[in-house]
Design a protein around this motif. Structure first.
Motif, mmCIF file in Angstrom:
data_model
loop_
_atom_site.group_PDB
_atom_site.id
_atom_site.type_symbol
_atom_site.label_atom_id
_atom_site.label_comp_id
_atom_site.label_asym_id
_atom_site.label_seq_id
_atom_site.Cartn_x
_atom_site.Cartn_y
_atom_site.Cartn_z
ATOM 1 N N ILE A 74 0.836 -1.205 0.000
ATOM 2 C CA ILE A 74 0.000 0.000 0.000
ATOM 3 C C ILE A 74 0.871 1.255 0.000
ATOM 4 O O ILE A 74 1.774 1.412 0.824
ATOM 5 C CB ILE A 74 -0.941 0.011 1.225
ATOM 6 N N PHE A 75 0.594 2.163 -0.935
ATOM 7 C CA PHE A 75 1.343 3.422 -1.023
ATOM 8 C C PHE A 75 0.909 4.399 0.066
ATOM 9 O O PHE A 75 -0.276 4.514 0.384
ATOM 10 C CB PHE A 75 1.129 4.084 -2.387
ATOM 11 N N VAL A 76 1.882 5.112 0.628
ATOM 12 C CA VAL A 76 1.615 6.188 1.583
ATOM 13 C C VAL A 76 2.517 7.371 1.239
ATOM 14 O O VAL A 76 3.576 7.210 0.625
ATOM 15 C CB VAL A 76 1.884 5.743 3.045
ATOM 16 N N ASN A 77 2.075 8.562 1.646
ATOM 17 C CA ASN A 77 2.845 9.778 1.364
ATOM 18 C C ASN A 77 2.760 10.726 2.559
ATOM 19 O O ASN A 77 2.170 11.806 2.480
ATOM 20 C CB ASN A 77 2.313 10.449 0.090
ATOM 21 N N ASP A 103 4.849 12.676 3.957
ATOM 22 C CA ASP A 103 5.507 13.988 3.820
ATOM 23 C C ASP A 103 4.897 14.849 2.730
ATOM 24 O O ASP A 103 5.385 15.952 2.464
ATOM 25 C CB ASP A 103 7.005 13.784 3.530
ATOM 26 N N ARG A 104 3.858 14.345 2.092
ATOM 27 C CA ARG A 104 3.197 15.090 1.003
ATOM 28 C C ARG A 104 4.207 15.512 -0.067
ATOM 29 O O ARG A 104 4.154 16.608 -0.594
ATOM 30 C CB ARG A 104 2.471 16.337 1.539
ATOM 31 N N ASN A 105 5.114 14.580 -0.368
ATOM 32 C CA ASN A 105 6.155 14.835 -1.364
ATOM 33 C C ASN A 105 6.072 13.740 -2.411
ATOM 34 O O ASN A 105 6.298 12.566 -2.116
ATOM 35 C CB ASN A 105 7.538 14.845 -0.696
ATOM 36 N N ILE A 106 5.742 14.100 -3.648
ATOM 37 C CA ILE A 106 5.537 13.114 -4.703
ATOM 38 C C ILE A 106 6.787 12.275 -4.950
ATOM 39 O O ILE A 106 6.720 11.142 -5.417
ATOM 40 C CB ILE A 106 5.094 13.807 -6.018
ATOM 41 N N LYS A 107 7.961 12.820 -4.603
ATOM 42 C CA LYS A 107 9.211 12.089 -4.818
ATOM 43 C C LYS A 107 9.608 11.245 -3.603
ATOM 44 O O LYS A 107 10.652 10.600 -3.627
ATOM 45 C CB LYS A 107 10.337 13.067 -5.158
ATOM 46 N N ALA A 108 8.782 11.276 -2.566
ATOM 47 C CA ALA A 108 9.112 10.523 -1.351
ATOM 48 C C ALA A 108 8.012 9.549 -0.975
ATOM 49 O O ALA A 108 7.848 9.196 0.185
ATOM 50 C CB ALA A 108 9.376 11.485 -0.196
ATOM 51 N N ILE A 109 7.254 9.092 -1.968
ATOM 52 C CA ILE A 109 6.200 8.117 -1.716
ATOM 53 C C ILE A 109 6.816 6.794 -1.263
ATOM 54 O O ILE A 109 7.830 6.352 -1.810
ATOM 55 C CB ILE A 109 5.344 7.912 -2.985
ATOM 56 N N LYS A 110 6.211 6.183 -0.254
ATOM 57 C CA LYS A 110 6.700 4.915 0.283
ATOM 58 C C LYS A 110 5.579 3.882 0.242
ATOM 59 O O LYS A 110 4.436 4.179 -0.139
ATOM 60 C CB LYS A 110 7.182 5.102 1.733
#
Length: 366
Positions: A268-271, A273-280
């Motif tokens: 499952i994707f989470v974000n 930090d609200r940073n599109i380049k730091a999605i985990k």
């Protein structure tokens, strides 16, 4: 193609045989201005070299590497980088007894069939001695990757039926320190002691045993890997399966994922930090790779090694005339290859990652 080269942008070609004058590697496509630390390269080779403990072959090779080209004033020039490792402790007479016999599970018969000739001294080109050249090249790749925040760690996670527990959240620096404090290169001290005792018992019995090396690659940015046939995990698989004695490769959940449901296995994707380049992702059953492309999570995989084929016990076989005969192993051989193979696995992982990293520059431009 003769199959002696690997990689596309960062491309290596290895040469030499187990009992020849030397082995070596040429790196074409090595970026310029990489600082070359010869002591670091040598330290990587020392992890793979023979004769380092009671549970490895007693062949004595210093594996002293010499750089012949591609370096000026301590930095790579961008031109082909050549490295040479002399062979110092060949004992070709140890192999005279198998000159006309095919060793079980070795490459003797297949090489003879393919080429009509074979170097029976230690297996010639099929010998694991060739992998020292990969470790030398991998050290260059690791030096480049470290400047970009990418770290690679491998350790012996199982020998026979002895398995190490999960290593937790220790840093790679901490894990390396623990691993290098024991001769089996397992990052769990208690398990390492069990493995060493077991391997030594197997050695005294004239037999061999296999094992598994687990690897994690941290700091890999999202976006590495190419469709369709050059998927990142496919290239990692090819790299690992090209190592002598490797019989299996799995990444992420591997074969255990086949028994799971999609609702369990999906990452499952989470974000936060609200940073599109730091999605985990909350889990990492994908092993850091989705659709053959890195997703920014840790890349993890396992490599299974078979027992070393040369054993000090009588075995039935056939000779070059097709007649049935017997053979008994002689000379100096590893009872278990995995302690020395840790450096090889890390090197091959580095060669794959650096190649895709450089290939990606032509796509992203940064």
């Amino acid at each position: 193609m003769a199959g002696n080269s690997f990689g596309q942008v960062f491309r290596i070609t290895t040469f030499g045989e187990s009992h020849g004058e030397a082995i070596g590697v040429i790196i074409d496509g090595c970026p310029p201005n990489i600082e070359i630390d010869l002591e670091y390269i040598q330290s990587e080779l020392d992890k793979r070299k023979p004769g380092q403990s009671k549970i490895t072959t007693q062949r004595k090779e210093s594996d002293t590497v010499k750089i012949l080209s591609g370096v000026f004033e301590g930095k790579t020039t961008g031109t082909p980088l050549a490295m040479l490792i002399p062979n110092e402790d060949q004992r070709s007479k140890d192999y005279s007894h198998i000159q006309d016999k095919y060793r079980p599970s070795h490459a003797d018969y297949t090489y003879q069939t393919k080429y009509g000739i074979r170097d029976y001294r230690g297996g010639g080109r099929s010998s694991a001695r060739e992998t020292a050249t990969r470790v030398a090249a991998g050290a260059i790749a690791k030096a480049y990757l470290s400047k970009h925040g990418i770290e690679i760690f491998a350790h012996v996670s199982s020998v026979g039926t002895i398995e190490a527990p999960n290593l937790g959240d220790l840093s790679i620096k901490e894990l390396v320190t623990i691993r290098e404090q024991n001769i089996v290169r397992c990052a769990d001290p208690a398990t390492a002691n069990q493995m060493i005792t077991f391997i030594d018992a197997v050695r005294k019995d004239g037999d061999t045993v296999g094992g598994i090396i687990s690897t994690v690659v941290k700091g890999v940015p999202a976006g590495l890997g190419e469709p369709v046939f050059d998927r990142l995990h496919a290239d990692l698989g090819k790299a690992m399966l090209s190592i002598n004695a490797v019989h299996g490769f799995e990444y992420g959940s591997g074969f255990s994922g086949a028994s799971m449901r999609g609702s369990e296995h999906n990452d499952i994707f989470v974000n936060p930090d609200r940073n599109i380049k730091a999605i985990k992702t909350l889990t990492n059953f994908s092993g850091g790779i989705q659709g053959g492309i890195s997703n920014g999570m840790d890349i993890n995989f396992r490599v299974a090694f078979k027992p070393v084929a040369t054993i000090m016990k009588a075995q039935n076989t056939v000779d070059t005339s097709g007649e049935e005969t017997q053979i008994v192993g002689k000379g100096r051989h590893d009872p278990c290859v995995v302690p020395r193979a840790v450096a090889i696995v890390e090197a091959m992982a580095a060669l794959v990652i650096v190649d895709h990293f450089l290939r990606n520059l032509s796509v992203s431009g940064s």
